[in-house]
Design a protein around this motif. Structure first.
Motif, PDB file in Angstrom:
ATOM      1  N   LYS A 105      99.825   2.997 -43.931  1.00 48.66           N
ATOM      2  CA  LYS A 105      99.678   3.406 -45.328  1.00 48.66           C
ATOM      3  C   LYS A 105      99.597   4.925 -45.440  1.00 48.66           C
ATOM      4  O   LYS A 105     100.155   5.527 -46.358  1.00 48.66           O
ATOM      5  CB  LYS A 105      98.443   2.753 -45.935  1.00 48.66           C
ATOM      6  CG  LYS A 105      98.598   1.260 -46.172  1.00 48.66           C
ATOM      7  CD  LYS A 105      97.311   0.635 -46.688  1.00 48.66           C
ATOM      8  CE  LYS A 105      97.483  -0.868 -46.883  1.00 48.66           C
ATOM      9  NZ  LYS A 105      96.212  -1.509 -47.312  1.00 48.66           N
ATOM     10  N   ARG A 106      98.916   5.566 -44.501  1.00 49.54           N
ATOM     11  CA  ARG A 106      98.832   7.026 -44.527  1.00 49.54           C
ATOM     12  C   ARG A 106     100.224   7.639 -44.336  1.00 49.54           C
ATOM     13  O   ARG A 106     100.610   8.566 -45.034  1.00 49.54           O
ATOM     14  CB  ARG A 106      97.897   7.557 -43.442  1.00 49.54           C
ATOM     15  CG  ARG A 106      97.718   9.050 -43.550  1.00 49.54           C
ATOM     16  CD  ARG A 106      97.057   9.724 -42.364  1.00 49.54           C
ATOM     17  NE  ARG A 106      96.711  11.085 -42.743  1.00 49.54           N
ATOM     18  CZ  ARG A 106      97.568  12.097 -42.832  1.00 49.54           C
ATOM     19  NH1 ARG A 106      98.855  11.898 -42.525  1.00 49.54           N
ATOM     20  NH2 ARG A 106      97.188  13.292 -43.221  1.00 49.54           N
ATOM     21  N   ALA A 107     100.955   7.108 -43.350  1.00 47.76           N
ATOM     22  CA  ALA A 107     102.286   7.645 -43.077  1.00 47.76           C
ATOM     23  C   ALA A 107     103.188   7.521 -44.300  1.00 47.76           C
ATOM     24  O   ALA A 107     103.932   8.451 -44.643  1.00 47.76           O
ATOM     25  CB  ALA A 107     102.906   6.926 -41.888  1.00 47.76           C
ATOM     26  N   ARG A 108     103.100   6.394 -45.010  1.00 45.45           N
ATOM     27  CA  ARG A 108     103.993   6.165 -46.142  1.00 45.45           C
ATOM     28  C   ARG A 108     103.511   6.842 -47.423  1.00 45.45           C
ATOM     29  O   ARG A 108     104.318   7.407 -48.168  1.00 45.45           O
ATOM     30  CB  ARG A 108     104.132   4.654 -46.389  1.00 45.45           C
ATOM     31  CG  ARG A 108     104.819   3.906 -45.254  1.00 45.45           C
ATOM     32  CD  ARG A 108     105.089   2.473 -45.613  1.00 45.45           C
ATOM     33  NE  ARG A 108     106.057   2.380 -46.707  1.00 45.45           N
ATOM     34  CZ  ARG A 108     106.516   1.218 -47.204  1.00 45.45           C
ATOM     35  NH1 ARG A 108     106.082   0.082 -46.708  1.00 45.45           N
ATOM     36  NH2 ARG A 108     107.391   1.211 -48.183  1.00 45.45           N
ATOM     37  N   ASN A 109     102.220   6.791 -47.689  1.00 44.06           N
ATOM     38  CA  ASN A 109     101.717   7.206 -48.992  1.00 44.06           C
ATOM     39  C   ASN A 109     101.155   8.621 -49.033  1.00 44.06           C
ATOM     40  O   ASN A 109     100.999   9.185 -50.118  1.00 44.06           O
ATOM     41  CB  ASN A 109     100.641   6.228 -49.466  1.00 44.06           C
ATOM     42  CG  ASN A 109     101.194   4.849 -49.726  1.00 44.06           C
ATOM     43  OD1 ASN A 109     102.017   4.659 -50.603  1.00 44.06           O
ATOM     44  ND2 ASN A 109     100.758   3.876 -48.939  1.00 44.06           N
ATOM     45  N   GLU A 110     100.852   9.197 -47.873  1.00 43.79           N
ATOM     46  CA  GLU A 110     100.363  10.568 -47.841  1.00 43.79           C
ATOM     47  C   GLU A 110     101.392  11.498 -47.197  1.00 43.79           C
ATOM     48  O   GLU A 110     101.938  12.381 -47.858  1.00 43.79           O
ATOM     49  CB  GLU A 110      99.025  10.648 -47.083  1.00 43.79           C
ATOM     50  CG  GLU A 110      97.881   9.951 -47.807  1.00 43.79           C
ATOM     51  CD  GLU A 110      96.558  10.168 -47.113  1.00 43.79           C
ATOM     52  OE1 GLU A 110      96.303  11.295 -46.640  1.00 43.79           O
ATOM     53  OE2 GLU A 110      95.774   9.206 -47.032  1.00 43.79           O
ATOM     54  N   SER A 154      96.326   5.472 -35.299  1.00 43.55           N
ATOM     55  CA  SER A 154      95.217   4.533 -35.462  1.00 43.55           C
ATOM     56  C   SER A 154      94.161   4.794 -34.389  1.00 43.55           C
ATOM     57  O   SER A 154      94.452   5.359 -33.329  1.00 43.55           O
ATOM     58  CB  SER A 154      95.712   3.088 -35.365  1.00 43.55           C
ATOM     59  OG  SER A 154      96.288   2.837 -34.089  1.00 43.55           O
ATOM     60  N   GLU A 155      92.935   4.389 -34.666  1.00 45.14           N
ATOM     61  CA  GLU A 155      91.853   4.620 -33.715  1.00 45.14           C
ATOM     62  C   GLU A 155      92.112   3.923 -32.381  1.00 45.14           C
ATOM     63  O   GLU A 155      91.581   4.342 -31.352  1.00 45.14           O
ATOM     64  CB  GLU A 155      90.519   4.144 -34.301  1.00 45.14           C
ATOM     65  CG  GLU A 155      89.995   5.033 -35.419  1.00 45.14           C
ATOM     66  CD  GLU A 155      88.615   4.626 -35.894  1.00 45.14           C
ATOM     67  OE1 GLU A 155      87.956   3.825 -35.177  1.00 45.14           O
ATOM     68  OE2 GLU A 155      88.186   5.091 -36.963  1.00 45.14           O
ATOM     69  N   ASN A 156      92.940   2.873 -32.385  1.00 43.64           N
ATOM     70  CA  ASN A 156      93.254   2.193 -31.127  1.00 43.64           C
ATOM     71  C   ASN A 156      94.480   2.775 -30.427  1.00 43.64           C
ATOM     72  O   ASN A 156      95.018   2.195 -29.496  1.00 43.64           O
ATOM     73  CB  ASN A 156      93.411   0.686 -31.345  1.00 43.64           C
ATOM     74  CG  ASN A 156      94.614   0.324 -32.208  1.00 43.64           C
ATOM     75  OD1 ASN A 156      95.173   1.169 -32.909  1.00 43.64           O
ATOM     76  ND2 ASN A 156      95.017  -0.934 -32.159  1.00 43.64           N
ATOM     77  N   GLY A 157      94.951   3.954 -30.901  1.00 39.17           N
ATOM     78  CA  GLY A 157      95.950   4.703 -30.146  1.00 39.17           C
ATOM     79  C   GLY A 157      97.403   4.429 -30.437  1.00 39.17           C
ATOM     80  O   GLY A 157      98.267   4.743 -29.608  1.00 39.17           O
ATOM     81  N   VAL A 158      97.717   3.891 -31.601  1.00 43.42           N
ATOM     82  CA  VAL A 158      99.108   3.642 -31.979  1.00 43.42           C
ATOM     83  C   VAL A 158      99.578   4.754 -32.910  1.00 43.42           C
ATOM     84  O   VAL A 158      98.872   5.132 -33.852  1.00 43.42           O
ATOM     85  CB  VAL A 158      99.265   2.264 -32.659  1.00 43.42           C
ATOM     86  CG1 VAL A 158     100.727   2.021 -33.050  1.00 43.42           C
ATOM     87  CG2 VAL A 158      98.779   1.158 -31.720  1.00 43.42           C
ATOM     88  N   LEU A 159     100.789   5.275 -32.657  1.00 43.01           N
ATOM     89  CA  LEU A 159     101.355   6.370 -33.441  1.00 43.01           C
ATOM     90  C   LEU A 159     102.314   5.823 -34.491  1.00 43.01           C
ATOM     91  O   LEU A 159     103.130   4.941 -34.196  1.00 43.01           O
ATOM     92  CB  LEU A 159     102.111   7.339 -32.536  1.00 43.01           C
ATOM     93  CG  LEU A 159     101.407   7.834 -31.269  1.00 43.01           C
ATOM     94  CD1 LEU A 159     102.337   8.760 -30.482  1.00 43.01           C
ATOM     95  CD2 LEU A 159     100.103   8.515 -31.595  1.00 43.01           C
ATOM     96  N   PHE A 160     102.237   6.379 -35.710  1.00 41.34           N
ATOM     97  CA  PHE A 160     103.124   5.969 -36.804  1.00 41.34           C
ATOM     98  C   PHE A 160     103.856   7.197 -37.326  1.00 41.34           C
ATOM     99  O   PHE A 160     103.231   8.214 -37.640  1.00 41.34           O
ATOM    100  CB  PHE A 160     102.320   5.330 -37.937  1.00 41.34           C
ATOM    101  CG  PHE A 160     101.781   3.967 -37.600  1.00 41.34           C
ATOM    102  CD1 PHE A 160     102.415   2.823 -38.056  1.00 41.34           C
ATOM    103  CD2 PHE A 160     100.644   3.833 -36.822  1.00 41.34           C
ATOM    104  CE1 PHE A 160     101.926   1.567 -37.735  1.00 41.34           C
ATOM    105  CE2 PHE A 160     100.147   2.578 -36.495  1.00 41.34           C
ATOM    106  CZ  PHE A 160     100.788   1.446 -36.946  1.00 41.34           C
ATOM    107  N   ASN A 161     105.182   7.090 -37.434  1.00 40.36           N
ATOM    108  CA  ASN A 161     105.994   8.211 -37.906  1.00 40.36           C
ATOM    109  C   ASN A 161     107.143   7.721 -38.769  1.00 40.36           C
ATOM    110  O   ASN A 161     107.771   6.698 -38.471  1.00 40.36           O
ATOM    111  CB  ASN A 161     106.533   9.014 -36.724  1.00 40.36           C
ATOM    112  CG  ASN A 161     105.442   9.846 -36.063  1.00 40.36           C
ATOM    113  OD1 ASN A 161     105.081  10.904 -36.555  1.00 40.36           O
ATOM    114  ND2 ASN A 161     104.889   9.355 -34.970  1.00 40.36           N
ATOM    115  N   ILE A 162     107.411   8.474 -39.838  1.00 40.15           N
ATOM    116  CA  ILE A 162     108.495   8.166 -40.771  1.00 40.15           C
ATOM    117  C   ILE A 162     109.420   9.373 -40.838  1.00 40.15           C
ATOM    118  O   ILE A 162     108.961  10.512 -40.841  1.00 40.15           O
ATOM    119  CB  ILE A 162     107.940   7.827 -42.164  1.00 40.15           C
ATOM    120  CG1 ILE A 162     107.190   6.489 -42.125  1.00 40.15           C
ATOM    121  CG2 ILE A 162     109.056   7.762 -43.201  1.00 40.15           C
ATOM    122  CD1 ILE A 162     106.558   6.093 -43.436  1.00 40.15           C
ATOM    123  N   ASP A 163     110.731   9.101 -40.909  1.00 44.20           N
ATOM    124  CA  ASP A 163     111.697  10.196 -40.900  1.00 44.20           C
ATOM    125  C   ASP A 163     112.899   9.837 -41.759  1.00 44.20           C
ATOM    126  O   ASP A 163     113.133   8.658 -42.064  1.00 44.20           O
ATOM    127  CB  ASP A 163     112.146  10.453 -39.459  1.00 44.20           C
ATOM    128  CG  ASP A 163     112.517  11.906 -39.207  1.00 44.20           C
ATOM    129  OD1 ASP A 163     112.612  12.666 -40.181  1.00 44.20           O
ATOM    130  OD2 ASP A 163     112.724  12.270 -38.043  1.00 44.20           O
TER     131      ASP A 163
END
Length: 211
Positions: free
Chosen positions: A149-154, A106-115
């Motif tokens: 949403k990007r992490a999950r859907n893309e 996110s633009e505010n610096g939070v990382l999202f990861n799915i595995d």
């Protein structure tokens, strides 16, 4: 194309500041070649280095550069048996450096990861002394909801297409929040801070990289 690069350059500096506010080291470079050079400069030769599944590091050529130098590499793909592969993934948790990317930022610096297995996410959370994430600007999203949403859907859906198995998202082209045994969306990691200042190092690249 140059206008997109200019836009990403300004946005990248904003994201770098946001990541630093969350006690992560952050950098912005123009090309994957610059990112590789920077990553190598952060890892003294002789260090132990491992990674999980990462299209960005695979495609960018950093693994080959490491193999040409004096690093202790832990690569699960060298395993001869499933048991050895599992042990190598465990060994990655005690490396000096763990390499990867992020499914979304996110633009505010939070990382999202799915595995699926969770070994990549485990290393991001705890174990390796340092985590280096190389991320194209295509991974940057307006806010945290958009990043999830990007992490999950893309990212996750595209990754699902890479592997055999029964996953409804590969037919629908979007996440259906399935409970199939073959799902690769078992673990979700949201990294909002680096508990150890500077342990997580994010290199933003002014290119579209990875999934």
């Amino acid at each position: 194309m140059s206008l997109k690069k200019d836009k990403n350059r300004a946005l990248g500096q904003k994201v770098v500041r946001a990541l630093k506010n969350r006690f992560m080291d952050a950098y912005f470079v123009e090309t994957i070649e610059e990112a590789n050079k920077l990553a190598l400069s952060l890892m003294p030769e002789g260090s132990s280095v491992g990674w999980g599944g990462t299209m960005t590091v695979d495609e960018g050529g950093l693994k080959d550069l490491l193999r040409e130098r004096n690093y202790k590499i832990i690569d699960r793909d060298t395993a001869a048996t499933p048991e050895e592969r599992n042990q190598l993934m465990i060994d990655c948790l005690s490396t000096d450096f763990f390499l990867g990317s992020s499914n979304a930022i996110s633009e505010n610096g939070v990382l999202f990861n799915i595995d699926g297995m969770g070994n990549r996410l485990a290393a991001m959370c705890f174990g390796p002394k340092n985590v280096i994430l190389i991320c194209g600007m295509n991974k940057v999203c307006k806010d945290e909801d958009t990043a999830l949403k990007r992490a999950r859907n893309e990212a996750a859906v595209t990754n699902a297409l890479r592997f055999p198995g029964d996953r409804p998202c590969t037919e629908a082209g979007t996440c259906l929040n399935c409970l199939k045994p073959d799902t690769i969306c078992c673990q979700l990691l949201v990294t909002r801070m680096s508990k150890i200042p500077g342990r997580t190092k994010v290199i933003l690249v002014n290119e579209d990289l990875g999934l």
